[in-house]
Design a protein around this motif. Sequence first.
Motif, PDB file in Angstrom:
ATOM      1  N   GLN A  49       0.770  -1.250   0.057  1.00  0.00           N
ATOM      2  CA  GLN A  49       0.115   0.121   0.057  1.00  0.00           C
ATOM      3  C   GLN A  49       0.988   1.332   0.001  1.00  0.00           C
ATOM      4  N   LEU A  50       0.697   2.159  -0.959  1.00  0.00           N
ATOM      5  CA  LEU A  50       1.269   3.468  -1.085  1.00  0.00           C
ATOM      6  C   LEU A  50       0.371   4.304  -0.312  1.00  0.00           C
ATOM      7  N   TRP A  51       0.955   5.354   0.158  1.00  0.00           N
ATOM      8  CA  TRP A  51      -0.185   6.322   0.873  1.00  0.00           C
ATOM      9  C   TRP A  51       0.568   7.805   0.545  1.00  0.00           C
ATOM     10  N   GLY A  52      -0.339   8.767   0.353  1.00  0.00           N
ATOM     11  CA  GLY A  52       0.018  10.154   0.275  1.00  0.00           C
ATOM     12  C   GLY A  52       0.913  10.338  -1.008  1.00  0.00           C
ATOM     13  N   SER A  53       1.833  11.128  -0.776  1.00  0.00           N
ATOM     14  CA  SER A  53       2.675  11.498  -1.876  1.00  0.00           C
ATOM     15  C   SER A  53       3.470  10.206  -2.471  1.00  0.00           C
ATOM     16  N   GLU A  54       3.639   9.086  -1.694  1.00  0.00           N
ATOM     17  CA  GLU A  54       4.270   7.854  -2.346  1.00  0.00           C
ATOM     18  C   GLU A  54       3.383   7.755  -3.560  1.00  0.00           C
ATOM     19  N   CYS A  55       2.066   7.750  -3.575  1.00  0.00           N
ATOM     20  CA  CYS A  55       1.367   7.327  -4.773  1.00  0.00           C
ATOM     21  C   CYS A  55       1.732   7.870  -5.948  1.00  0.00           C
ATOM     22  N   VAL A  64      12.650  -0.811  -4.919  1.00  0.00           N
ATOM     23  CA  VAL A  64      12.264  -0.120  -3.915  1.00  0.00           C
ATOM     24  C   VAL A  64      12.873  -1.015  -2.461  1.00  0.00           C
ATOM     25  N   ARG A  65      13.549  -0.171  -1.467  1.00  0.00           N
ATOM     26  CA  ARG A  65      13.609  -0.549  -0.282  1.00  0.00           C
ATOM     27  C   ARG A  65      12.800  -0.387   0.583  1.00  0.00           C
ATOM     28  N   ILE A  66      12.257  -1.144   1.635  1.00  0.00           N
ATOM     29  CA  ILE A  66      11.405  -0.804   2.892  1.00  0.00           C
ATOM     30  C   ILE A  66      12.367  -0.969   3.661  1.00  0.00           C
ATOM     31  N   SER A  67      12.167  -0.097   4.918  1.00  0.00           N
ATOM     32  CA  SER A  67      12.943  -0.156   6.117  1.00  0.00           C
ATOM     33  C   SER A  67      11.637   0.306   6.983  1.00  0.00           C
ATOM     34  N   ARG A  68      11.640  -0.512   8.188  1.00  0.00           N
ATOM     35  CA  ARG A  68      10.851  -0.523   9.228  1.00  0.00           C
ATOM     36  C   ARG A  68       9.160  -0.807   8.646  1.00  0.00           C
ATOM     37  N   GLY A  69       9.007  -1.556   7.962  1.00  0.00           N
ATOM     38  CA  GLY A  69       7.646  -1.659   7.223  1.00  0.00           C
ATOM     39  C   GLY A  69       6.866  -2.504   8.127  1.00  0.00           C
ATOM     40  N   ILE A  70       5.817  -2.778   7.869  1.00  0.00           N
ATOM     41  CA  ILE A  70       4.525  -3.646   8.673  1.00  0.00           C
ATOM     42  C   ILE A  70       3.877  -4.509   7.553  1.00  0.00           C
ATOM     43  N   PHE A  71       3.702  -5.655   7.870  1.00  0.00           N
ATOM     44  CA  PHE A  71       2.773  -6.621   7.203  1.00  0.00           C
ATOM     45  C   PHE A  71       1.600  -6.920   8.069  1.00  0.00           C
ATOM     46  N   SER A  72       0.353  -6.581   7.924  1.00  0.00           N
ATOM     47  CA  SER A  72      -0.809  -6.609   8.695  1.00  0.00           C
ATOM     48  C   SER A  72      -2.017  -6.500   7.975  1.00  0.00           C
ATOM     49  N   SER A  73      -2.984  -6.588   8.729  1.00  0.00           N
ATOM     50  CA  SER A  73      -4.365  -6.468   8.050  1.00  0.00           C
ATOM     51  C   SER A  73      -4.776  -5.151   7.989  1.00  0.00           C
ATOM     52  N   TYR A  74      -5.249  -4.690   6.650  1.00  0.00           N
ATOM     53  CA  TYR A  74      -5.873  -3.358   6.704  1.00  0.00           C
ATOM     54  C   TYR A  74      -7.241  -3.380   5.702  1.00  0.00           C
ATOM     55  N   SER A  75      -8.192  -3.003   6.280  1.00  0.00           N
ATOM     56  CA  SER A  75      -9.482  -3.264   5.433  1.00  0.00           C
ATOM     57  C   SER A  75      -9.651  -4.507   5.145  1.00  0.00           C
ATOM     58  N   GLY A  76      -9.312  -5.730   6.017  1.00  0.00           N
ATOM     59  CA  GLY A  76      -9.383  -7.206   5.874  1.00  0.00           C
ATOM     60  C   GLY A  76      -8.467  -7.773   4.802  1.00  0.00           C
ATOM     61  N   ASN A  77      -7.727  -7.188   4.406  1.00  0.00           N
ATOM     62  CA  ASN A  77      -6.708  -7.452   3.514  1.00  0.00           C
ATOM     63  C   ASN A  77      -5.375  -7.425   4.307  1.00  0.00           C
ATOM     64  N   MET A  78      -4.380  -8.529   3.882  1.00  0.00           N
ATOM     65  CA  MET A  78      -3.124  -8.476   4.204  1.00  0.00           C
ATOM     66  C   MET A  78      -2.137  -7.865   3.472  1.00  0.00           C
ATOM     67  N   ILE A  79      -1.580  -6.927   3.614  1.00  0.00           N
ATOM     68  CA  ILE A  79      -0.780  -5.907   2.954  1.00  0.00           C
ATOM     69  C   ILE A  79       0.412  -5.400   3.613  1.00  0.00           C
ATOM     70  N   LEU A  80       1.482  -5.251   2.769  1.00  0.00           N
ATOM     71  CA  LEU A  80       2.649  -4.577   3.206  1.00  0.00           C
ATOM     72  C   LEU A  80       2.617  -3.036   3.142  1.00  0.00           C
ATOM     73  N   ARG A  81       3.106  -2.348   4.216  1.00  0.00           N
ATOM     74  CA  ARG A  81       3.249  -0.860   3.989  1.00  0.00           C
ATOM     75  C   ARG A  81       4.129  -0.260   5.144  1.00  0.00           C
ATOM     76  N   ALA A  82       4.647   0.998   4.597  1.00  0.00           N
ATOM     77  CA  ALA A  82       5.655   1.475   5.443  1.00  0.00           C
ATOM     78  C   ALA A  82       5.002   1.993   6.827  1.00  0.00           C
ATOM     79  N   GLY A  83       3.943   2.446   6.644  1.00  0.00           N
ATOM     80  CA  GLY A  83       3.129   2.957   7.887  1.00  0.00           C
ATOM     81  C   GLY A  83       4.035   4.243   8.658  1.00  0.00           C
ATOM     82  N   ARG A  84       3.750   4.659   9.523  1.00  0.00           N
ATOM     83  CA  ARG A  84       4.033   6.039  10.140  1.00  0.00           C
ATOM     84  C   ARG A  84       5.479   5.947  10.560  1.00  0.00           C
TER      85      ARG A  84
END
Length: 141
Positions: A49-55, A64-84
């Motif tokens: 999931q991309l958010w805000g300006s990432e889109c 792409v390199r993700i650092s300190r990402g999170i893999f969890s449920s979001y709106s009922g789907n398992m997704i990888l995201r950077a989060g805050r």
Amino acid sequence: MIKDLRPTAFNNIHTVFIILEKGPTVRGENGSLLSLCLVADQSASVHLQLWGSECDFFQPGDIVRISRGIFSSYSGNMILRAGRKGKLEKIGEFTMVFSEFPNMSKVQWAQEPSNPAVWIPIGLHNPHSSITTQNNIQKVL
């Protein structure tokens, strides 16, 4: 590696992948911009999931390199995201070996009975077969 992803409540994922597909940018429930991508490395794929300006910043073909990402449920789907707490950064383009199967976002997860903090794969939707079993997922993962 993407195949090693497990659901977590912690920002502890560090990996590199290529963006294969990028969905349309839409407005989320809180008005923020969101876009869902299919990303992969040599081991597996996952929805990111991309958010805000990432889109606008990330495009198909970006490595792409993700650092300190999170893999969890979001709106009922398992997704990888950077989060805050996490960070996405473009480190290259177009040249990376990848595998689209298994898609870790399509794995069915359950908490281990003896340790609820640990998630285990219990099934996998295989687009080439209507049969999903624990044995099939163990062979893939």
